[in-house]
Scaffold this motif. Structure first.
Motif, PDB file in Angstrom:
ATOM      1  N   ARG A  95       0.838  -1.208   0.000  1.00 39.63           N
ATOM      2  CA  ARG A  95       0.000   0.000   0.000  1.00 39.63           C
ATOM      3  C   ARG A  95       0.868   1.251   0.000  1.00 39.63           C
ATOM      4  NH1 ARG A  95      -3.635   2.053  -2.228  1.00 39.63           N
ATOM      5  NH2 ARG A  95      -4.676   0.029  -1.998  1.00 39.63           N
ATOM      6  N   ARG A  96       1.973   1.219   0.760  1.00 38.19           N
ATOM      7  CA  ARG A  96       2.868   2.379   0.788  1.00 38.19           C
ATOM      8  C   ARG A  96       3.472   2.644  -0.587  1.00 38.19           C
ATOM      9  NH1 ARG A  96       7.935   3.747   0.794  1.00 38.19           N
ATOM     10  NH2 ARG A  96       8.647   1.577   0.603  1.00 38.19           N
ATOM     11  N   LEU A  97       3.916   1.566  -1.265  1.00 37.07           N
ATOM     12  CA  LEU A  97       4.489   1.718  -2.600  1.00 37.07           C
ATOM     13  C   LEU A  97       3.448   2.270  -3.580  1.00 37.07           C
ATOM     14  CD1 LEU A  97       6.549  -1.605  -2.862  1.00 37.07           C
ATOM     15  CD2 LEU A  97       7.445   0.717  -2.557  1.00 37.07           C
ATOM     16  N   ALA A  98       2.214   1.791  -3.456  1.00 38.92           N
ATOM     17  CA  ALA A  98       1.140   2.262  -4.334  1.00 38.92           C
ATOM     18  C   ALA A  98       0.840   3.739  -4.079  1.00 38.92           C
ATOM     19  CB  ALA A  98      -0.107   1.427  -4.136  1.00 38.92           C
ATOM     20  N   ASP A  99       0.791   4.129  -2.807  1.00 35.83           N
ATOM     21  CA  ASP A  99       0.510   5.535  -2.469  1.00 35.83           C
ATOM     22  C   ASP A  99       1.637   6.450  -2.964  1.00 35.83           C
ATOM     23  OD1 ASP A  99      -1.842   4.786  -1.294  1.00 35.83           O
ATOM     24  OD2 ASP A  99      -1.049   4.803   0.765  1.00 35.83           O
ATOM     25  N   ASP A 100       2.879   5.992  -2.825  1.00 34.77           N
ATOM     26  CA  ASP A 100       4.013   6.790  -3.299  1.00 34.77           C
ATOM     27  C   ASP A 100       3.934   6.998  -4.815  1.00 34.77           C
ATOM     28  OD1 ASP A 100       5.020   7.022  -0.786  1.00 34.77           O
ATOM     29  OD2 ASP A 100       6.581   5.488  -1.016  1.00 34.77           O
ATOM     30  N   ALA A 101       3.616   5.926  -5.530  1.00 34.11           N
ATOM     31  CA  ALA A 101       3.516   6.024  -6.989  1.00 34.11           C
ATOM     32  C   ALA A 101       2.390   6.959  -7.400  1.00 34.11           C
ATOM     33  CB  ALA A 101       3.298   4.636  -7.594  1.00 34.11           C
ATOM     34  N   ARG A 102       1.269   6.883  -6.684  1.00 31.40           N
ATOM     35  CA  ARG A 102       0.133   7.747  -7.020  1.00 31.40           C
ATOM     36  C   ARG A 102       0.440   9.208  -6.691  1.00 31.40           C
ATOM     37  NH1 ARG A 102      -3.184   7.764 -10.635  1.00 31.40           N
ATOM     38  NH2 ARG A 102      -3.519   5.525 -10.250  1.00 31.40           N
ATOM     39  N   SER A 103       1.152   9.450  -5.597  1.00 30.98           N
ATOM     40  CA  SER A 103       1.476  10.832  -5.217  1.00 30.98           C
ATOM     41  C   SER A 103       2.375  11.499  -6.261  1.00 30.98           C
ATOM     42  CB  SER A 103       2.155  10.863  -3.847  1.00 30.98           C
ATOM     43  OG  SER A 103       3.442  10.253  -3.909  1.00 30.98           O
ATOM     44  N   ARG A 104       3.219  10.701  -6.920  1.00 29.74           N
ATOM     45  CA  ARG A 104       4.100  11.273  -7.949  1.00 29.74           C
ATOM     46  C   ARG A 104       3.330  11.688  -9.188  1.00 29.74           C
ATOM     47  NH1 ARG A 104       7.612   7.104  -6.046  1.00 29.74           N
ATOM     48  NH2 ARG A 104       6.968   5.693  -7.727  1.00 29.74           N
ATOM     49  N   LEU A 105       2.093  11.205  -9.310  1.00 31.34           N
ATOM     50  CA  LEU A 105       1.282  11.536 -10.480  1.00 31.34           C
ATOM     51  C   LEU A 105       0.301  12.675 -10.208  1.00 31.34           C
ATOM     52  CD1 LEU A 105       0.400   7.983 -11.858  1.00 31.34           C
ATOM     53  CD2 LEU A 105       2.259   9.497 -12.533  1.00 31.34           C
ATOM     54  N   GLN A 106       0.327  13.227  -9.009  1.00 30.35           N
ATOM     55  CA  GLN A 106      -0.589  14.316  -8.686  1.00 30.35           C
ATOM     56  C   GLN A 106      -0.247  15.548  -9.533  1.00 30.35           C
ATOM     57  OE1 GLN A 106      -3.272  13.948  -6.729  1.00 30.35           O
ATOM     58  NE2 GLN A 106      -2.586  11.823  -6.656  1.00 30.35           N
ATOM     59  N   PRO A 107      -1.267  16.378  -9.864  1.00 28.95           N
ATOM     60  CA  PRO A 107      -1.033  17.567 -10.696  1.00 28.95           C
ATOM     61  C   PRO A 107       0.028  18.482 -10.085  1.00 28.95           C
ATOM     62  CG  PRO A 107      -3.380  17.158 -10.416  1.00 28.95           C
ATOM     63  CD  PRO A 107      -2.670  16.229  -9.479  1.00 28.95           C
ATOM     64  N   ILE A 108       0.868  19.026 -10.946  1.00 34.22           N
ATOM     65  CA  ILE A 108       1.892  19.974 -10.514  1.00 34.22           C
ATOM     66  C   ILE A 108       1.785  21.233 -11.368  1.00 34.22           C
ATOM     67  CG2 ILE A 108       3.498  18.218  -9.715  1.00 34.22           C
ATOM     68  CD1 ILE A 108       4.990  18.499 -12.340  1.00 34.22           C
ATOM     69  N   PRO A 109       2.151  22.382 -10.815  1.00 34.10           N
ATOM     70  CA  PRO A 109       2.082  23.633 -11.594  1.00 34.10           C
ATOM     71  C   PRO A 109       2.956  23.553 -12.842  1.00 34.10           C
ATOM     72  CG  PRO A 109       2.440  24.074  -9.253  1.00 34.10           C
ATOM     73  CD  PRO A 109       2.618  22.593  -9.446  1.00 34.10           C
ATOM     74  N   GLY A 110       2.393  24.006 -13.954  1.00 37.28           N
ATOM     75  CA  GLY A 110       3.168  24.080 -15.182  1.00 37.28           C
ATOM     76  C   GLY A 110       3.283  22.782 -15.943  1.00 37.28           C
ATOM     77  N   VAL A 111       2.511  21.736 -15.533  1.00 38.69           N
ATOM     78  CA  VAL A 111       2.672  20.452 -16.196  1.00 38.69           C
ATOM     79  C   VAL A 111       2.279  20.519 -17.666  1.00 38.69           C
ATOM     80  CG1 VAL A 111       0.360  19.561 -15.670  1.00 38.69           C
ATOM     81  CG2 VAL A 111       2.261  17.980 -15.965  1.00 38.69           C
ATOM     82  N   GLU A 112       1.304  21.374 -17.997  1.00 34.03           N
ATOM     83  CA  GLU A 112       0.881  21.477 -19.391  1.00 34.03           C
ATOM     84  C   GLU A 112       2.020  21.981 -20.263  1.00 34.03           C
ATOM     85  OE1 GLU A 112      -2.433  23.757 -22.159  1.00 34.03           O
ATOM     86  OE2 GLU A 112      -2.637  23.751 -19.991  1.00 34.03           O
ATOM     87  N   GLU A 113       2.749  22.981 -19.746  1.00 35.27           N
ATOM     88  CA  GLU A 113       3.880  23.516 -20.511  1.00 35.27           C
ATOM     89  C   GLU A 113       4.990  22.482 -20.619  1.00 35.27           C
ATOM     90  OE1 GLU A 113       7.188  27.094 -20.174  1.00 35.27           O
ATOM     91  OE2 GLU A 113       5.409  27.094 -18.890  1.00 35.27           O
ATOM     92  N   LEU A 114       5.230  21.754 -19.530  1.00 35.64           N
ATOM     93  CA  LEU A 114       6.295  20.766 -19.531  1.00 35.64           C
ATOM     94  C   LEU A 114       6.045  19.663 -20.555  1.00 35.64           C
ATOM     95  CD1 LEU A 114       6.937  20.339 -15.702  1.00 35.64           C
ATOM     96  CD2 LEU A 114       8.469  21.365 -17.375  1.00 35.64           C
ATOM     97  N   LEU A 115       4.777  19.314 -20.752  1.00 35.70           N
ATOM     98  CA  LEU A 115       4.455  18.232 -21.678  1.00 35.70           C
ATOM     99  C   LEU A 115       3.968  18.745 -23.015  1.00 35.70           C
ATOM    100  CD1 LEU A 115       2.849  15.612 -19.277  1.00 35.70           C
ATOM    101  CD2 LEU A 115       5.141  15.656 -20.249  1.00 35.70           C
ATOM    102  N   GLY A 116       4.337  19.962 -23.367  1.00 29.08           N
ATOM    103  CA  GLY A 116       4.094  20.455 -24.717  1.00 29.08           C
ATOM    104  C   GLY A 116       2.644  20.515 -25.119  1.00 29.08           C
TER     105      GLY A 116
END
Length: 284
Positions: A95-116
């Motif tokens: 569960r900890r590994l799953a939560d860590d992986a999901r937290s890395r996918l949370q929205p971050i500022p500027g992601v639209e620009e970063l991914l073109g």
């Protein structure tokens, strides 16, 4: 030039050198020639490094536009696989590994620009989703300067390089101009580069070089050597970086390289989807 070389020059060939008019050559003349040669060599090297840097930046943008959605899909599948395993096992570590992986996918500022422009905080855009299902998609912006643009850029860089300035005001003017030249080249715009060529030709002319004292010439050579060392480090970083290394594999056909990488990533997506489906299937 070492002390022994200077002593040999003063009593040997250097002492006998004359100018075209028959007079003795000034003591600083050979040093001035060495400085000019070093300046031109540095400019050529800097042009090569800048050209490669712009190509790396363009390839990086194209790489992100084409493959960013597939990388995002792989990360999403990895997170879902870990979550499915955690549900099945009930293990706190899973569960900890799953939560860590999901937290890395949370929205971050500027992601639209970063991914073109392929995704935002809410997920993949329709074009990105279409790519993953092999449907027609909007082609990404392509910026690869033509041979004519390369020629115009190199000519301008040689003529307007800031290192050719003799006064601070002139250096500032050249730095601003070269910034515009670099921007036009990064856009691959031949028209802009031609306009800049005409603008430079019509602008103020470079003042005649005033002979410098020997100490100033030595200082100039030392600065040029330090500048070359710095550029060498920049070039090494570009060449050894992930994007630079990829670009060097197929410098004349980067599109083919991107397609090969895309095929490998799509195969990984299919494997992850099959693994996820097996984990989410009802246990018998």
């Amino acid at each position: 030039m070492t002390t022994s070389e200077g002593e040999q020059g003063s009593g040997g060939a250097g002492a006998g050198q004359t100018t075209a008019g028959g007079g003795a050559q000034r003591p600083e003349a050979r040093l001035e020639q060495a400085v000019r040669a070093a300046e031109q060599a540095l400019i050529e090297f800097e042009i090569a490094v800048d050209t490669f840097r712009i190509e790396v930046e363009n390839f990086s943008r194209l790489h992100e536009q084409r493959l960013g959605p597939v990388y995002a899909r792989l990360e999403e599948l990895d997170a879902r696989i870990l979550e499915a395993r955690a549900v099945r096992s009930g293990d706190p570590e899973d569960r900890r590994l799953a939560d860590d992986a999901r937290s890395r996918l949370q929205p971050i500022p500027g992601v639209e620009e970063l991914l073109g422009g392929w995704m935002d905080g809410g997920g993949l855009f329709p074009e990105a989703a279409a790519m993953l299902t092999d449907q027609p998609v909007r082609p990404p912006e392509r910026v690869r300067p033509s041979e004519e643009a390369r020629k115009l850029y190199r000519d301008l860089a040689r003529k307007a390089h800031p290192d050719l300035a003799q006064e601070e005001a002139e250096r500032h003017r050249r730095e601003e101009f070269i910034t515009r030249v670099n921007a036009a080249y990064a856009r691959g715009s031949e028209a802009e580069l031609r306009e800049l060529t005409a603008e430079w030709a019509a602008g103020p002319k470079l003042k005649e070089r005033v002979p410098s004292a020997g100490e100033e010439l030595y200082a100039r050579l030392e600065w040029l050597a330090q500048r070359k060392e710095l550029l060498t480090l920049v070039a090494k970083e570009l060449e050894e970086g992930a994007i630079g290394s990829m670009l060097r594999l197929a410098p004349h056909d980067p599109d083919r390289l991107l397609e090969e990488i895309a095929e490998q990533l799509r195969a990984e997506v299919a494997e992850r989807e099959a693994e996820l489906a097996a984990l989410e299937a009802p246990e018998s």
